[in-house]
Scaffold this motif. Structure first.
Motif, mmCIF file in Angstrom:
data_model
loop_
_atom_site.group_PDB
_atom_site.id
_atom_site.type_symbol
_atom_site.label_atom_id
_atom_site.label_comp_id
_atom_site.label_asym_id
_atom_site.label_seq_id
_atom_site.Cartn_x
_atom_site.Cartn_y
_atom_site.Cartn_z
ATOM 1 N N GLU A 276 0.827 -1.217 0.000
ATOM 2 C CA GLU A 276 0.000 0.000 0.000
ATOM 3 C C GLU A 276 0.860 1.266 0.000
ATOM 4 O O GLU A 276 0.467 2.283 -0.572
ATOM 5 C CB GLU A 276 -0.935 -0.023 1.221
ATOM 6 N N VAL A 277 2.056 1.206 0.600
ATOM 7 C CA VAL A 277 2.930 2.379 0.665
ATOM 8 C C VAL A 277 3.280 2.880 -0.743
ATOM 9 O O VAL A 277 3.400 4.092 -0.973
ATOM 10 C CB VAL A 277 4.201 2.076 1.509
ATOM 11 N N LEU A 278 3.410 1.971 -1.714
ATOM 12 C CA LEU A 278 3.732 2.374 -3.088
ATOM 13 C C LEU A 278 2.517 2.993 -3.789
ATOM 14 O O LEU A 278 2.660 3.897 -4.624
ATOM 15 C CB LEU A 278 4.249 1.181 -3.897
ATOM 16 N N ILE A 279 1.339 2.518 -3.429
ATOM 17 C CA ILE A 279 0.108 3.082 -3.994
ATOM 18 C C ILE A 279 -0.047 4.520 -3.494
ATOM 19 O O ILE A 279 -0.337 5.441 -4.260
ATOM 20 C CB ILE A 279 -1.112 2.215 -3.595
ATOM 21 N N GLU A 280 0.183 4.704 -2.185
ATOM 22 C CA GLU A 280 0.096 6.053 -1.599
ATOM 23 C C GLU A 280 1.144 6.981 -2.211
ATOM 24 O O GLU A 280 0.890 8.166 -2.411
ATOM 25 C CB GLU A 280 0.256 5.987 -0.073
ATOM 26 N N GLU A 281 2.327 6.451 -2.503
ATOM 27 C CA GLU A 281 3.394 7.254 -3.119
ATOM 28 C C GLU A 281 2.933 7.775 -4.492
ATOM 29 O O GLU A 281 3.162 8.946 -4.838
ATOM 30 C CB GLU A 281 4.646 6.388 -3.272
ATOM 31 N N VAL A 282 2.269 6.913 -5.264
ATOM 32 C CA VAL A 282 1.760 7.301 -6.590
ATOM 33 C C VAL A 282 0.658 8.353 -6.436
ATOM 34 O O VAL A 282 0.650 9.372 -7.141
ATOM 35 C CB VAL A 282 1.248 6.057 -7.369
ATOM 36 N N ILE A 283 -0.262 8.133 -5.500
ATOM 37 C CA ILE A 283 -1.349 9.109 -5.285
ATOM 38 C C ILE A 283 -0.775 10.459 -4.862
ATOM 39 O O ILE A 283 -1.198 11.513 -5.345
ATOM 40 C CB ILE A 283 -2.358 8.578 -4.236
ATOM 41 N N GLN A 284 0.233 10.429 -3.987
ATOM 42 C CA GLN A 284 0.875 11.668 -3.523
ATOM 43 C C GLN A 284 1.474 12.450 -4.695
ATOM 44 O O GLN A 284 1.387 13.680 -4.746
ATOM 45 C CB GLN A 284 1.964 11.335 -2.495
ATOM 46 N N ALA A 285 2.073 11.732 -5.644
ATOM 47 C CA ALA A 285 2.654 12.390 -6.819
ATOM 48 C C ALA A 285 1.576 13.144 -7.609
ATOM 49 O O ALA A 285 1.835 14.232 -8.142
ATOM 50 C CB ALA A 285 3.337 11.352 -7.709
ATOM 51 N N PHE A 286 0.374 12.578 -7.670
ATOM 52 C CA PHE A 286 -0.730 13.273 -8.349
ATOM 53 C C PHE A 286 -1.257 14.434 -7.503
ATOM 54 O O PHE A 286 -1.616 15.484 -8.032
ATOM 55 C CB PHE A 286 -1.854 12.281 -8.694
ATOM 56 N N GLU A 287 -1.278 14.254 -6.182
ATOM 57 C CA GLU A 287 -1.742 15.335 -5.303
ATOM 58 C C GLU A 287 -0.803 16.541 -5.353
ATOM 59 O O GLU A 287 -1.227 17.668 -5.122
ATOM 60 C CB GLU A 287 -1.906 14.814 -3.867
ATOM 61 N N ASP A 288 0.462 16.297 -5.678
ATOM 62 C CA ASP A 288 1.413 17.411 -5.827
ATOM 63 C C ASP A 288 1.093 18.262 -7.058
ATOM 64 O O ASP A 288 1.454 19.437 -7.115
ATOM 65 C CB ASP A 288 2.854 16.879 -5.948
ATOM 66 N N ARG A 289 0.431 17.671 -8.054
ATOM 67 C CA ARG A 289 0.178 18.355 -9.329
ATOM 68 C C ARG A 289 -1.289 18.695 -9.563
ATOM 69 O O ARG A 289 -1.607 19.539 -10.392
ATOM 70 C CB ARG A 289 0.644 17.460 -10.492
ATOM 71 N N PHE A 290 -2.189 17.970 -8.893
ATOM 72 C CA PHE A 290 -3.626 18.134 -9.142
ATOM 73 C C PHE A 290 -4.372 18.355 -7.828
ATOM 74 O O PHE A 290 -3.887 18.007 -6.747
ATOM 75 C CB PHE A 290 -4.203 16.870 -9.802
ATOM 76 N N ASP A 291 -5.565 18.897 -7.956
ATOM 77 C CA ASP A 291 -6.494 18.959 -6.827
ATOM 78 C C ASP A 291 -7.291 17.653 -6.876
ATOM 79 O O ASP A 291 -8.241 17.517 -7.646
ATOM 80 C CB ASP A 291 -7.410 20.179 -6.983
ATOM 81 N N VAL A 292 -6.866 16.698 -6.062
ATOM 82 C CA VAL A 292 -7.356 15.309 -6.184
ATOM 83 C C VAL A 292 -8.585 15.048 -5.320
ATOM 84 O O VAL A 292 -8.635 15.418 -4.145
ATOM 85 C CB VAL A 292 -6.224 14.314 -5.808
ATOM 86 N N THR A 293 -9.570 14.403 -5.930
ATOM 87 C CA THR A 293 -10.699 13.832 -5.191
ATOM 88 C C THR A 293 -10.586 12.317 -5.331
ATOM 89 O O THR A 293 -10.479 11.801 -6.453
ATOM 90 C CB THR A 293 -12.048 14.295 -5.797
ATOM 91 N N ARG A 294 -10.601 11.623 -4.195
ATOM 92 C CA ARG A 294 -10.513 10.153 -4.240
ATOM 93 C C ARG A 294 -11.906 9.542 -4.219
ATOM 94 O O ARG A 294 -12.761 9.973 -3.457
ATOM 95 C CB ARG A 294 -9.742 9.606 -3.027
ATOM 96 N N GLU A 295 -12.086 8.517 -5.056
ATOM 97 C CA GLU A 295 -13.362 7.802 -5.064
ATOM 98 C C GLU A 295 -13.078 6.296 -5.089
ATOM 99 O O GLU A 295 -12.372 5.820 -5.983
ATOM 100 C CB GLU A 295 -14.159 8.211 -6.301
ATOM 101 N N LEU A 296 -13.603 5.576 -4.102
ATOM 102 C CA LEU A 296 -13.354 4.139 -4.007
ATOM 103 C C LEU A 296 -14.300 3.389 -4.938
ATOM 104 O O LEU A 296 -15.498 3.667 -4.981
ATOM 105 C CB LEU A 296 -13.569 3.673 -2.556
#
Length: 316
Positions: A276-296
């Motif tokens: 999961e730590v690698l998944i969060e790392e990828v999401i963080q990279a997008f949060e650095d560039r975008f205003d992210v909304t997460r949807e499960l």
């Protein structure tokens, strides 16, 4: 500067399955019980981050049993090993722990049972994959024939068409396997199949989540290793399910930002050996560039847990 909006669809289930979880725990418990170094034959699971983390704790990864000393414990990977490997370890009086996923072991037992009933086996799998090598190695040479495609089914030469059974690698594409099974049954009507589907619940669940997510997403990233069969299948499933851009990434540093352009929707999932730590790392990279909304996007709930071998539950 305001960041552009991005909806990230997060697949559930994703990442670690019970077999991977158990295999990692086995290495950690072996290190705790016997101290470092502990040897592991082949990558315990197909993920560099996980392997490097275990190396740092004192695990030494080798490809063959001959690379291990007699006086240190050895662990067999989650993918399973040919029958000759534990036999060789026993002959050398080594301490060994088998971390083969119980769902892979089920396929091994199935193959053995069919052979005892006088049936020749056909295995649906990928040539050279450790799980395929392990399963084919449960029986003498020539007793298990490998098919990878529908075309292979037309060419396979069997001993007796009336005495056949088939088994499947656990990490294949569910849809691909259906076509190959249909071809086997059409050519060999008497062929015996498994009591229960060999493709494991985690593979199926992750593919179903991708199918639900792919039509909503302009692009999809699968976090996983290039040598991970189930991760590569997720990429294929994403493409087939309608996602125009479906790619495998090991880490955030692998993201091809230029190819993604100014997307508004993104699907993220992970193969069964990606933490999961690698998944969060990828999401963080997008949060650095975008205003992210997460949807499960949740298509199943997993609560499977496999026990570690008794030798690790007993005191040293």
């Amino acid at each position: 500067m305001t960041k552009p909006p991005l909806t990230i669809y997060l697949a559930a289930p994703r990442g670690f399955c019970a077999g991977v979880d158990r295999a990692i725990k086995i290495v950690e418990m072996a290190l705790s019980k016997w101290g470092a170094p502990v040897y592991v034959r082949h990558e315990i699971v197909h993920n560099k981050y996980v392997v490097d983390d275990l190396k740092a704790k004192g695990a030494i990864f080798v490809e063959e049993l001959s690379d291990c000393p007699d006086d240190r414990p050895v662990i067999f990977s989650a993918h399973g090993v040919p029958k000759s490997v534990p036999q060789a370890a026993q002959a050398r009086e080594m301490i060994f722990v088998d971390a083969t996923c119980p769902l892979v072991s089920k396929v091994h037992i199935e193959a053995q049972r069919h052979a005892e009933n006088g049936l020749q086996m056909i295995m649906i799998g990928h040539a050279g994959h450790p799980e395929t090598i392990g399963t084919m190695g449960q029986l003498p040479e020539g007793e298990v024939l490998l098919v990878e495609t529908v075309e292979d089914v037309a060419k396979v030469e069997v001993r007796d068409p009336s005495k056949l059974a088939f088994v499947t690698q656990t990490t294949l594409s569910v849809d691909d396997t259906t076509d190959i099974v249909a071809a086997l049954q059409a050519r060999f009507p008497a062929i015996v199949g498994p009591h229960k589907e060999d493709i494991c619940y985690a593979t199926t669940n992750r593919q179903e989540a991708v199918k639900a997510m792919a039509p909503k997403a302009e692009a999809m990233l699968v976090v996983g290793a290039p040598n991970s069969s189930n991760s590569r299948r997720l990429v294929e499933v994403g493409s087939r399910a309608g996602c125009a851009y479906s790619q495998l990434v090991q880490r955030a540093s692998d993201i091809d930002w230029r190819a993604l352009g100014d997307i508004k929707t993104l699907g993220i999932t992970a193969g069964a050996s990606a933490p999961e730590v690698l998944i969060e790392e990828v999401i963080q990279a997008f949060e650095d560039r975008f205003d992210v909304t997460r949807e499960l996007v949740e298509t199943a709930v997993e609560n499977v847990e496999f026990k570690v071998p008794r030798v690790l539950r007993e005191p040293a």
